[in-house]
Design a protein around this motif. Structure first.
Motif, PDB file in Angstrom:
ATOM      1  N   LEU A  92       0.832  -1.191   0.000  1.00 27.22           N
ATOM      2  CA  LEU A  92       0.000   0.000   0.000  1.00 27.22           C
ATOM      3  C   LEU A  92       0.872   1.249   0.000  1.00 27.22           C
ATOM      4  O   LEU A  92       1.855   1.323   0.740  1.00 27.22           O
ATOM      5  N   ALA A  96      -7.416   2.729   2.130  1.00 27.17           N
ATOM      6  CA  ALA A  96      -6.797   1.433   1.847  1.00 27.17           C
ATOM      7  C   ALA A  96      -7.754   0.535   1.071  1.00 27.17           C
ATOM      8  O   ALA A  96      -7.333  -0.190   0.156  1.00 27.17           O
ATOM      9  N   ARG A  97      -9.022   0.567   1.414  1.00 26.02           N
ATOM     10  CA  ARG A  97      -9.991  -0.260   0.683  1.00 26.02           C
ATOM     11  C   ARG A  97     -10.081   0.183  -0.777  1.00 26.02           C
ATOM     12  O   ARG A  97     -10.131  -0.648  -1.692  1.00 26.02           O
ATOM     13  N   PHE A 118      -6.719  -0.858  -2.603  1.00 23.44           N
ATOM     14  CA  PHE A 118      -6.545  -2.286  -2.856  1.00 23.44           C
ATOM     15  C   PHE A 118      -7.365  -2.736  -4.068  1.00 23.44           C
ATOM     16  O   PHE A 118      -6.886  -3.518  -4.899  1.00 23.44           O
ATOM     17  N   GLN A 157      -5.454  -1.707  -7.066  1.00 21.14           N
ATOM     18  CA  GLN A 157      -4.240  -2.487  -7.275  1.00 21.14           C
ATOM     19  C   GLN A 157      -4.541  -3.866  -7.847  1.00 21.14           C
ATOM     20  O   GLN A 157      -3.831  -4.344  -8.738  1.00 21.14           O
ATOM     21  N   TYR A 206      -0.107  -8.640   1.217  1.00 23.56           N
ATOM     22  CA  TYR A 206      -0.304  -7.194   1.141  1.00 23.56           C
ATOM     23  C   TYR A 206       0.420  -6.595   2.335  1.00 23.56           C
ATOM     24  O   TYR A 206       0.336  -7.112   3.461  1.00 23.56           O
ATOM     25  N   PHE A 233      -6.909  -4.334   6.042  1.00 26.71           N
ATOM     26  CA  PHE A 233      -6.104  -5.499   5.646  1.00 26.71           C
ATOM     27  C   PHE A 233      -6.750  -6.794   6.143  1.00 26.71           C
ATOM     28  O   PHE A 233      -6.815  -7.793   5.414  1.00 26.71           O
ATOM     29  N   PHE A 252      -9.610  -7.719   3.956  1.00 25.35           N
ATOM     30  CA  PHE A 252      -9.182  -8.300   2.675  1.00 25.35           C
ATOM     31  C   PHE A 252      -8.851  -9.788   2.842  1.00 25.35           C
ATOM     32  O   PHE A 252      -9.177 -10.604   1.990  1.00 25.35           O
ATOM     33  N   VAL A 311      -6.529 -11.580   0.069  1.00 23.46           N
ATOM     34  CA  VAL A 311      -5.143 -11.559   0.553  1.00 23.46           C
ATOM     35  C   VAL A 311      -4.959 -12.803   1.413  1.00 23.46           C
ATOM     36  O   VAL A 311      -5.859 -13.166   2.178  1.00 23.46           O
TER      37      VAL A 311
END
Length: 294
Positions: free
Chosen positions: A93, A103-104, A107, A110, A122, A141, A144, A150
């Motif tokens: 990140l 972050a959500r 991700f 990405q 991650y 995280f 995910f 992840v």
């Protein structure tokens, strides 16, 4: 605790051992780093690495080449199906996108650039203690991981106080701490703390961007000559024997192959100790207390 089954290691192609992580997942001990390769240039680099037998690619949003990595994975078939299952893919990140909501969003972007449904790991790229958001970011995280997008959660450049703070806020130790680590910058206090808490250590800049090839007034060269290998192979073998995960970067197919070819020789105890003795006070990269990779 990390471990290598030295007697009969389960191996990736090219005989690369796996390291077992504290979450039960297993990562090939050697991967390809893709820092400082532009988005178009990274495509043939990843393709040649996969052809050479690499099954571990270490990327990051901050490298600005995730789309290129994704194109390489799609072109070679490693973005889906059984080939995808054989590959360990890491990304990180951006520090500027730390925080739960950001972050959500990051991700999702990405995964789209990488053209995959999930990543194997991650990572938080830097601890940014001057603008600490690791605890709230970790909540995203963790989601995910629960969603199956992840497998493993890790951090980069965390010092013991950062690992302690993250654990206090989340109740969890990361599976991996990726740090600058090479013969002249061994970070023994960080490594010891990670081992004590079952965190695998992963080395970036494992040769100090080439500077350590000449370390110790010819020490590395003498060891290389004794084994008929390159100076780079000596340093990478030292990491392997320490149980460290390594992600050497090379854009050249022949060097990529050399960086995998570490299992036909072993350092003697005296040779290993001579490399241990090269430890010094100067890092090649950035200070985790002050740096951010926006």
């Amino acid at each position: 605790m990390t471990n290598i089954n030295a007697s009969a290691p389960e191996t990736a192609p090219a005989n690369v051992p796996y390291i077992t992580l504290n979450d039960g997942n297993r990562i090939p001990q050697i991967g390809l780093g893709v820092l400082r390769i532009d988005d178009d240039g990274v495509v043939p680099v990843v393709e040649s690495a996969l052809a050479a037998g690499y099954r571990h690619i270490d990327g990051a949003a901050g490298y600005n080449n995730e789309a290129g990595v994704g194109r390489a994975l799609a072109a070679t078939g490693y973005n889906a199906g059984e080939q995808r299952k054989s590959l360990w893919l890491t990304t990180k990140l951006k520090d500027s996108e730390q925080g739960y909501d950001s972050a959500r969003r990051a991700f999702d972007r990405q995964l789209g650039l990488l053209q995959v449904d999930y990543v194997d790991m991650y990572m938080l790229h830097w601890p940014t203690p001057f603008n600490w958001r690791s605890g709230e970011t970790w909540k995203a995280f963790d989601e995910f991981r629960a969603e199956g997008r992840v497998k493993t959660l890790g951090v980069c450049n965390f010092l013991p106080e950062h690992l302690e703070r993250l654990h206090k806020e989340t109740g969890e130790w990361p599976a991996i701490n990726q740090i600058e680590l090479h013969p002249t910058w061994q970070q023994r206090d960080v490594v010891a703390y990670c081992k004590e808490h079952g965190i695998a250590v992963e080395a970036y800049s494992p040769m100090a961007r080439g500077a350590d090839l000449n370390a110790g007034d010819g020490t590395i060269a003498r060891i290389a000559a004794a084994h008929g290998v390159t100076e780079a192979q000596v340093i990478l073998r030292w990491h392997i024997e320490n149980g460290t995960i390594i992600i050497p970067k090379s854009v050249h197919a022949d060097r990529q192959k050399q960086n995998l070819d570490l299992f036909g020789f072993a350092l003697t105890p005296d040779e290993h100790a001579a490399i241990d003795a090269l430890d010094g006070p100067t890092r090649a990269g950035h200070d985790p207390l002050t740096f951010t990779y926006a």
